[in-house]
Design a protein around this motif. Structure first.
Motif, PDB file in Angstrom:
ATOM      1  N   CYS A 262      25.486  44.995  61.962  1.00 45.95           N
ATOM      2  CA  CYS A 262      24.186  45.526  62.396  1.00 45.95           C
ATOM      3  C   CYS A 262      23.588  44.666  63.497  1.00 45.95           C
ATOM      4  O   CYS A 262      22.992  45.178  64.450  1.00 45.95           O
ATOM      5  CB  CYS A 262      23.218  45.614  61.221  1.00 45.95           C
ATOM      6  SG  CYS A 262      23.587  46.966  60.084  1.00 45.95           S
TER       7      CYS A 262
ATOM      8  N   CYS B  39      21.796  47.880  65.158  1.00 44.82           N
ATOM      9  CA  CYS B  39      21.559  49.097  64.394  1.00 44.82           C
ATOM     10  C   CYS B  39      21.033  48.741  63.010  1.00 44.82           C
ATOM     11  O   CYS B  39      20.954  47.577  62.646  1.00 44.82           O
ATOM     12  CB  CYS B  39      22.840  49.925  64.287  1.00 44.82           C
ATOM     13  SG  CYS B  39      24.141  49.167  63.282  1.00 44.82           S
ATOM     14  N   ASP B  40      20.676  49.745  62.263  1.00 48.34           N
ATOM     15  CA  ASP B  40      20.192  49.585  60.897  1.00 48.34           C
ATOM     16  C   ASP B  40      21.333  49.913  59.938  1.00 48.34           C
ATOM     17  O   ASP B  40      22.244  50.667  60.285  1.00 48.34           O
ATOM     18  CB  ASP B  40      19.009  50.541  60.685  1.00 48.34           C
ATOM     19  CG  ASP B  40      18.288  50.272  59.399  1.00 48.34           C
ATOM     20  OD1 ASP B  40      18.530  51.024  58.429  1.00 48.34           O
ATOM     21  OD2 ASP B  40      17.491  49.326  59.347  1.00 48.34           O
TER      22      ASP B  40
ATOM     23  N   THR C 197      21.397  51.901  57.602  1.00 48.87           N
ATOM     24  CA  THR C 197      21.495  53.347  57.374  1.00 48.87           C
ATOM     25  C   THR C 197      22.272  54.048  58.492  1.00 48.87           C
ATOM     26  O   THR C 197      22.696  55.183  58.326  1.00 48.87           O
ATOM     27  CB  THR C 197      20.104  53.990  57.231  1.00 48.87           C
ATOM     28  OG1 THR C 197      19.331  53.700  58.395  1.00 48.87           O
ATOM     29  CG2 THR C 197      19.387  53.483  55.993  1.00 48.87           C
TER      30      THR C 197
END
Length: 69
Positions: free
Chosen positions: A48, A53-54, A56
């Motif tokens: 991540c 990014c996350d 999820t």
């Protein structure tokens, strides 16, 4: 795990991600091909971080309906 999609969107190869995260190429490959037996939390953090990014964006929960009637 949707890692292969994020790598394609960022035009990054598995080898490059492995080098940037210090995660083995084999492990990154297993994550991309959904063949990993488990996912290491520290690896998620590193991925991540590098891909900005996350969590999820990488994984999605789907209820296991096996055995339900």
């Amino acid at each position: 795990m949707k890692l292969h999609i994020l790598l394609a969107e960022r035009r990054m190869q598995q080898k490059e991600l492995a080098e940037l995260t210090n995660i083995s190429k084999n492990t990154i490959g297993a994550y991309c091909n959904d063949t990993a037996k488990h996912i290491v939390k520290d690896h998620l953090d590193k991925i991540c971080n590098v891909l900005n990014c996350d969590i999820t964006d990488l994984i999605e929960y789907t209820k296991d309906t096996e055995g339900e009637s």
